[in-house]
Write an enzyme that holds these catalytic residues in place. Structure first.
Site, PDB file in Angstrom:
ATOM      1  N   VAL A   1      -4.023  -1.580   6.932  1.00 62.36           N
ATOM      2  CA  VAL A   1      -3.580  -0.493   6.069  1.00 62.36           C
ATOM      3  C   VAL A   1      -2.369   0.160   6.721  1.00 62.36           C
ATOM      4  O   VAL A   1      -2.442   0.623   7.863  1.00 62.36           O
ATOM      5  CB  VAL A   1      -4.692   0.547   5.863  1.00 62.36           C
ATOM      6  CG1 VAL A   1      -4.181   1.717   5.025  1.00 62.36           C
ATOM      7  CG2 VAL A   1      -5.892  -0.095   5.193  1.00 62.36           C
ATOM      8  N   HIS A   2      -1.259   0.226   5.992  1.00 58.54           N
ATOM      9  CA  HIS A   2      -0.003   0.682   6.571  1.00 58.54           C
ATOM     10  C   HIS A   2       0.078   2.208   6.587  1.00 58.54           C
ATOM     11  O   HIS A   2       0.892   2.829   5.899  1.00 58.54           O
ATOM     12  CB  HIS A   2       1.170   0.074   5.816  1.00 58.54           C
ATOM     13  CG  HIS A   2       1.196  -1.413   5.881  1.00 58.54           C
ATOM     14  ND1 HIS A   2       1.978  -2.194   5.058  1.00 58.54           N
ATOM     15  CD2 HIS A   2       0.513  -2.287   6.667  1.00 58.54           C
ATOM     16  CE1 HIS A   2       1.787  -3.472   5.344  1.00 58.54           C
ATOM     17  NE2 HIS A   2       0.897  -3.541   6.323  1.00 58.54           N
TER      18      HIS A   2
ATOM     19  N   HIS B   1      -8.453  -6.520  12.713  1.00 56.81           N
ATOM     20  CA  HIS B   1      -7.346  -6.247  11.784  1.00 56.81           C
ATOM     21  C   HIS B   1      -7.777  -5.435  10.566  1.00 56.81           C
ATOM     22  O   HIS B   1      -7.246  -4.354  10.312  1.00 56.81           O
ATOM     23  CB  HIS B   1      -6.687  -7.543  11.334  1.00 56.81           C
ATOM     24  CG  HIS B   1      -5.423  -7.299  10.556  1.00 56.81           C
ATOM     25  ND1 HIS B   1      -4.324  -6.677  11.105  1.00 56.81           N
ATOM     26  CD2 HIS B   1      -5.092  -7.575   9.270  1.00 56.81           C
ATOM     27  CE1 HIS B   1      -3.364  -6.579  10.196  1.00 56.81           C
ATOM     28  NE2 HIS B   1      -3.807  -7.114   9.071  1.00 56.81           N
TER      29      HIS B   1
ATOM     30  N   HIS C   1      -6.132  -1.843   0.359  1.00 52.37           N
ATOM     31  CA  HIS C   1      -7.074  -2.734   1.049  1.00 52.37           C
ATOM     32  C   HIS C   1      -8.498  -2.178   1.093  1.00 52.37           C
ATOM     33  O   HIS C   1      -9.231  -2.413   2.066  1.00 52.37           O
ATOM     34  CB  HIS C   1      -6.588  -3.041   2.461  1.00 52.37           C
ATOM     35  CG  HIS C   1      -5.233  -3.677   2.519  1.00 52.37           C
ATOM     36  ND1 HIS C   1      -4.959  -4.886   1.917  1.00 52.37           N
ATOM     37  CD2 HIS C   1      -4.075  -3.254   3.087  1.00 52.37           C
ATOM     38  CE1 HIS C   1      -3.683  -5.201   2.119  1.00 52.37           C
ATOM     39  NE2 HIS C   1      -3.129  -4.222   2.805  1.00 52.37           N
TER      40      HIS C   1
ATOM     41  N   TYR D   1       5.193 -11.161  10.641  1.00 52.43           N
ATOM     42  CA  TYR D   1       5.371 -11.242   9.196  1.00 52.43           C
ATOM     43  C   TYR D   1       6.249 -12.446   8.823  1.00 52.43           C
ATOM     44  O   TYR D   1       7.046 -12.390   7.900  1.00 52.43           O
ATOM     45  CB  TYR D   1       5.970  -9.951   8.631  1.00 52.43           C
ATOM     46  CG  TYR D   1       4.971  -8.834   8.534  1.00 52.43           C
ATOM     47  CD1 TYR D   1       4.363  -8.516   7.324  1.00 52.43           C
ATOM     48  CD2 TYR D   1       4.606  -8.107   9.657  1.00 52.43           C
ATOM     49  CE1 TYR D   1       3.423  -7.498   7.236  1.00 52.43           C
ATOM     50  CE2 TYR D   1       3.659  -7.087   9.586  1.00 52.43           C
ATOM     51  CZ  TYR D   1       3.081  -6.790   8.375  1.00 52.43           C
ATOM     52  OH  TYR D   1       2.149  -5.789   8.291  1.00 52.43           O
TER      53      TYR D   1
END
Length: 504
Positions: A397-398, A359, A369, A245
């Protein structure tokens, strides 16, 4: 939960020590704001994963007012006025803890000392050792052996470096060592001096265990996740994108490398790119992935690929394919042609298991997303289905989500199992909102940080488990036994002989 993004075109600035001079130099600033009103108490938190969908009432007036504040003022006011956000309780009784800050890991040794050491598989019996030195005269040499302090062998590699605006990287070293014996511990040191490291090579045959974590980042949640991962042995670490990040702030790449070194230096880390690795800047850096490609070299050439953004490798009767969600994937692309050839060359009698990592997920019932992997799915899904790929792992996607076997938006007993594991510990927080009502194709979903483990027991059976990261404890929240499609009699005929059930 509402997300706001703003694009800033300012050039990243660094001081003489290579540190970012301003937070506003991010090319893209993304943050999540949660406003919860409960029992007449207002709680506001930046990147706060503590709220459950069942007890949130979004306050539109709050959001409208916050959207007018610059990021720094907004963050400061929230922490000053509302320092103690509420915790969230799931129906199961699990307490989702609040967000954690970013960890900056400094380098406190000499310029010649190796840092950011990590290893990756190369072929069946070799290992790439990668590290960085700030000094310009350190050699790209790795000494290694099977006894601590005794290095009977040596390999000489190469070094590179890169520049990104005013940032100049250290010397990035890569050396391939081997041939190596399987299931063997090796001791090594980099550059002819410095500390000793060690790693264990994967087994030559099943069983084998993979750890799979996406969207890792470098927060305190990241550190907690890695600690849980390290509490139980495994063979190979797989990461489906979004590593540091850094988002153009290059010193964060260095910080990330130092944070993961204790783990990535003793087990091979095999990674593929995510959207946070792109770091595209119009005209100047139009192709992106400059830092990622320089720092995280993967064995793409050994698998016939022409790009570090997609490749494959085999280990212990398992074929692992790492696809690139952010490079060309249409039917005329090099990646598509490479994937066709790669799948066609797998001998399932010798390699019964095939897993894929990418991803952006092709199947997703989270509101975050939505549809971002759809164009890639439409182009490539049939290739995976006809090749009887067993599992497909994604990040982005978290949250965590496991689907049944699927093909073309329908349940299909001969399709892959799709799993989203974008919950490693990123700084953007968790994706809390899932679509309602739940899809019958989605068998388990939860917005929590954690990690997954895939233990392939033999040619027929594997066990997948997802471990929820609840601070000091790692709890197995989801687990399932899986049968390899290569051993399934029902799927051994024509690919069009499929069992169809529910639609997504």
């Amino acid at each position: 939960m509402y997300s706001f993004s703003s694009s800033v075109s300012a050039i990243p600035l660094y001081n003489k020590n290579g540190c970012s001079s301003s937070i506003t130099t991010f090319k893209k600033l993304s943050f999540t704001t949660c406003c919860s009103y409960k029992l007449k108490k207002l709680s506001i938190s930046i990147n706060n994963p503590c709220y459950n969908n069942n007890n949130i009432n979004i306050m539109s007036k709050c959001l409208k007012s916050i959207a007018t504040f610059p990021l720094l003022i907004h963050t400061l006011l929230c922490f000053l006025l509302f320092p103690q956000p509420l915790l969230s309780h799931d129906i199961s009784g699990f307490v989702r803890l609040p967000a954690r800050p970013t960890i900056i890991t400094p380098h406190q040794l000499s310029e010649s000392e190796p840092q950011q050491v990590h290893i990756s598989l190369v072929g069946r019996d070799k290992m790439r050792v990668s590290w960085i030195t700030e000094g310009k005269h350190t050699k790209s040499v790795v000494e290694y052996g099977t006894k601590s302090g005794e290095y009977s062998k040596k390999a000489t590699g190469k070094h590179t470096s890169y520049q990104y605006f005013f940032y100049n990287s250290g010397r990035i070293h890569n050396a391939v060592i081997g041939p190596l014996e399987p299931s063997t511990t090796y001791f090594y040191r980099c550059g002819g001096s410095g500390p000793e490291f060690s790693f264990k090579t994967p087994p030559p045959k099943l069983p084998i265990e993979f750890v799979i974590v996406g969207d890792l980042g470098q927060t305190e949640w990241t550190a907690s996740t890695l600690k849980h991962v390290d509490s139980s042995d495994y063979d190979v670490f797989l990461l489906p994108g979004d590593l540091s990040y850094a988002d153009t702030q290059q010193p964060l790449w260095d910080s990330f490398g130092r944070l993961v070194q204790p783990y990535a230096s003793k087990r091979p880390w095999m990674v593929t790119e995510g959207n946070h690795e792109m770091e595209i800047f119009t005209i100047i850096y139009p192709h992106g992935f400059k830092a990622y490609n320089a720092r995280w070299a993967m064995p793409f050439q050994e698998s016939g690929s022409t790009s570090n953004l997609y490749y494959s490798f085999e280990v212990a009767s398992t074929h692992v394919i790492m696809l690139g969600s952010y490079t060309d994937f249409d039917a005329q692309s090099e990646q598509y042609t490479w994937l066709q050839n790669d799948l066609a060359n797998i001998d399932r009698s010798k390699t019964p298991w095939v897993i894929v990592l990418l991803h952006a997920p092709w199947y997703n019932t989270n509101e975050a997303h939505q549809g971002e992997g759809e164009s890639m799915r439409k182009v490539m899904e049939d290739l995976l289905y006809q090749a009887r790929v067993d599992l497909v792992f994604a990040g982005h996607v978290h949250a965590y989500e496991r689907f049944t076997r699927i093909y073309d938006n329908k349940a299909d007993s001969c399709g892959p199992i799709y799993v989203t594991v974008g919950d490693g510990g990123n700084r953007e927080g968790l994706a809390l909102n899932f679509k309602s009502p739940p899809s019958p194709l989605s068998l388990y979903r939860e917005s929590s940080f954690g990690h997954g483990r895939l233990k392939i027991v033999d040619e027929t059976r594997a066990y997948w488990s997802w471990h929820r990261n609840n601070d000091t404890d790692a709890v197995i929240a989801d687990g399932v036994w899986i049968e390899s499609l290569s051993r399934s009699k029902a799927c051994s005929g024509r690919p069009d002989q499929k069992v169809v059930h529910e639609e997504l």
